[in-house]
Enzyme design. Sequence first.
Site, PDB file in Angstrom:
ATOM      1  N   GLU A 139     -20.213  59.795 -33.905  1.00 28.77           N
ATOM      2  CA  GLU A 139     -21.295  60.789 -33.935  1.00 28.77           C
ATOM      3  C   GLU A 139     -21.658  61.111 -35.383  1.00 28.77           C
ATOM      4  O   GLU A 139     -21.020  60.663 -36.326  1.00 28.77           O
ATOM      5  CB  GLU A 139     -20.860  62.092 -33.236  1.00 28.77           C
ATOM      6  CG  GLU A 139     -21.461  62.328 -31.869  1.00 28.77           C
ATOM      7  CD  GLU A 139     -22.935  62.699 -31.921  1.00 28.77           C
ATOM      8  OE1 GLU A 139     -23.535  62.662 -33.017  1.00 28.77           O
ATOM      9  OE2 GLU A 139     -23.497  63.012 -30.855  1.00 28.77           O
ATOM     10  N   ARG A 179     -16.071  73.362 -28.327  1.00 25.88           N
ATOM     11  CA  ARG A 179     -15.990  72.714 -29.628  1.00 25.88           C
ATOM     12  C   ARG A 179     -17.390  72.668 -30.219  1.00 25.88           C
ATOM     13  O   ARG A 179     -18.383  72.940 -29.525  1.00 25.88           O
ATOM     14  CB  ARG A 179     -15.418  71.296 -29.511  1.00 25.88           C
ATOM     15  CG  ARG A 179     -16.275  70.303 -28.733  1.00 25.88           C
ATOM     16  CD  ARG A 179     -15.703  68.896 -28.892  1.00 25.88           C
ATOM     17  NE  ARG A 179     -16.366  67.882 -28.084  1.00 25.88           N
ATOM     18  CZ  ARG A 179     -17.504  67.282 -28.416  1.00 25.88           C
ATOM     19  NH1 ARG A 179     -18.135  67.600 -29.534  1.00 25.88           N
ATOM     20  NH2 ARG A 179     -18.023  66.358 -27.628  1.00 25.88           N
ATOM     21  N   ASN A 197     -20.650  70.733 -32.001  1.00 24.71           N
ATOM     22  CA  ASN A 197     -21.245  69.422 -31.710  1.00 24.71           C
ATOM     23  C   ASN A 197     -22.611  69.289 -32.360  1.00 24.71           C
ATOM     24  O   ASN A 197     -23.534  70.016 -31.989  1.00 24.71           O
ATOM     25  CB  ASN A 197     -21.387  69.241 -30.189  1.00 24.71           C
ATOM     26  CG  ASN A 197     -21.736  67.837 -29.797  1.00 24.71           C
ATOM     27  OD1 ASN A 197     -21.034  66.903 -30.156  1.00 24.71           O
ATOM     28  ND2 ASN A 197     -22.815  67.672 -29.041  1.00 24.71           N
ATOM     29  N   GLU A 212     -17.274  69.812 -20.453  1.00 24.63           N
ATOM     30  CA  GLU A 212     -18.625  69.432 -20.030  1.00 24.63           C
ATOM     31  C   GLU A 212     -18.976  69.971 -18.648  1.00 24.63           C
ATOM     32  O   GLU A 212     -19.602  69.282 -17.845  1.00 24.63           O
ATOM     33  CB  GLU A 212     -18.803  67.908 -20.099  1.00 24.63           C
ATOM     34  CG  GLU A 212     -18.544  67.345 -21.491  1.00 24.63           C
ATOM     35  CD  GLU A 212     -18.744  65.846 -21.587  1.00 24.63           C
ATOM     36  OE1 GLU A 212     -19.199  65.238 -20.585  1.00 24.63           O
ATOM     37  OE2 GLU A 212     -18.444  65.270 -22.650  1.00 24.63           O
ATOM     38  N   ASN A 225     -27.127  69.325 -28.498  1.00 22.89           N
ATOM     39  CA  ASN A 225     -27.237  68.100 -29.282  1.00 22.89           C
ATOM     40  C   ASN A 225     -28.491  68.087 -30.139  1.00 22.89           C
ATOM     41  O   ASN A 225     -29.479  68.785 -29.854  1.00 22.89           O
ATOM     42  CB  ASN A 225     -27.248  66.869 -28.370  1.00 22.89           C
ATOM     43  CG  ASN A 225     -25.965  66.062 -28.481  1.00 22.89           C
ATOM     44  OD1 ASN A 225     -25.500  65.771 -29.582  1.00 22.89           O
ATOM     45  ND2 ASN A 225     -25.368  65.714 -27.356  1.00 22.89           N
ATOM     46  N   ASP A 229     -29.097  62.406 -26.907  1.00 25.44           N
ATOM     47  CA  ASP A 229     -27.992  62.785 -27.794  1.00 25.44           C
ATOM     48  C   ASP A 229     -28.578  63.136 -29.159  1.00 25.44           C
ATOM     49  O   ASP A 229     -29.508  63.924 -29.252  1.00 25.44           O
ATOM     50  CB  ASP A 229     -26.984  61.636 -27.844  1.00 25.44           C
ATOM     51  CG  ASP A 229     -25.576  62.090 -28.167  1.00 25.44           C
ATOM     52  OD1 ASP A 229     -25.416  62.912 -29.087  1.00 25.44           O
ATOM     53  OD2 ASP A 229     -24.621  61.623 -27.525  1.00 25.44           O
TER      54      ASP A 229
END
Length: 301
Positions: free
Chosen positions: A19, A102, A104, A123, A150, A198
């Site tokens: 990522e 977390r 992201n 999730e 995202n 994403d």
Amino acid sequence: MMAPIIPDCVWRVGATLGEGAVWHAASRCVVFVDIQGRRLYRYDPDTDVRRSWVAPGQIGFALPSVDGSWICGVPGGLYRFSFETGTFSRVLPVETDRPGNRLNDGYVDRTGALWFGSMDDAEREPSGQLYRVGGDGGLSVRDSGYVITNGPTASPDGRTLYHTDTLQRVIYAFDLGDDGSLERKRIFTSIEGSGYPDGMAVDEEGCLWVALFGGGRIERFSPDGRCIGRVDFPCSNITKLAFGGDDLQTVYATTARKGLTDEALQKEPLAGGLFAFRAPVRGLPSTDCAVDFSAAATGQP
């Protein structure tokens, strides 16, 4: 539509959840992370030098700061990282009351403000929020109700912020004020076909490039939300992209092995690798502004 493009795997790093690709013009390097592998990576395309460092937790992003360090999103807070010493130290606690979350994906806007999201690591629950840290070091929530956040990024004029609700397969647009305010939340586009939106990046024409996890491609959307191009990959999970190189026409993209069976991995040996391809248009600099954390409250690791 764009002419066919074939991405090249420049580093078979085998990331579980690659990522956060970002091009750092000053060092001419690509920096990215493996969230579940808990590692930070740096790749120099000129010398082919490749390095990695162990992070103190699942690291969602790493972005440059004006003092030469990098600010990283790790569960429980934002951390400062030094490539010279290889050390991490927490500079700002975040969601210490949400141990199941977390951090992201992050982005630095034209004012130097840091935008990033949080998400439920399992999730399942809509516990994720969209955050902003401004020049005063103050942390504020700008949107909420996401399972997986995202791809925050902005239009070339900095007046529109894009943000993704991955599980709902929706990309939102907001009017972005000079003070960091968000107004007029609306659906920019919804993803059709396979894959979940994403990480994202914007080119100089104002088009949005979207990596599709489980979709095996990156799609390019016009400023009015129409899909006008795609880049197909030899693996399923495309997670983030950044425009780089001196002319900002080399795109670097991260991928992931997460969720792939042994059988699928046999068919996708390059999954988890760092890819590169030449785009037909220049991108926007991803690090033309660097977040300043000198005013942020210091926390302990």
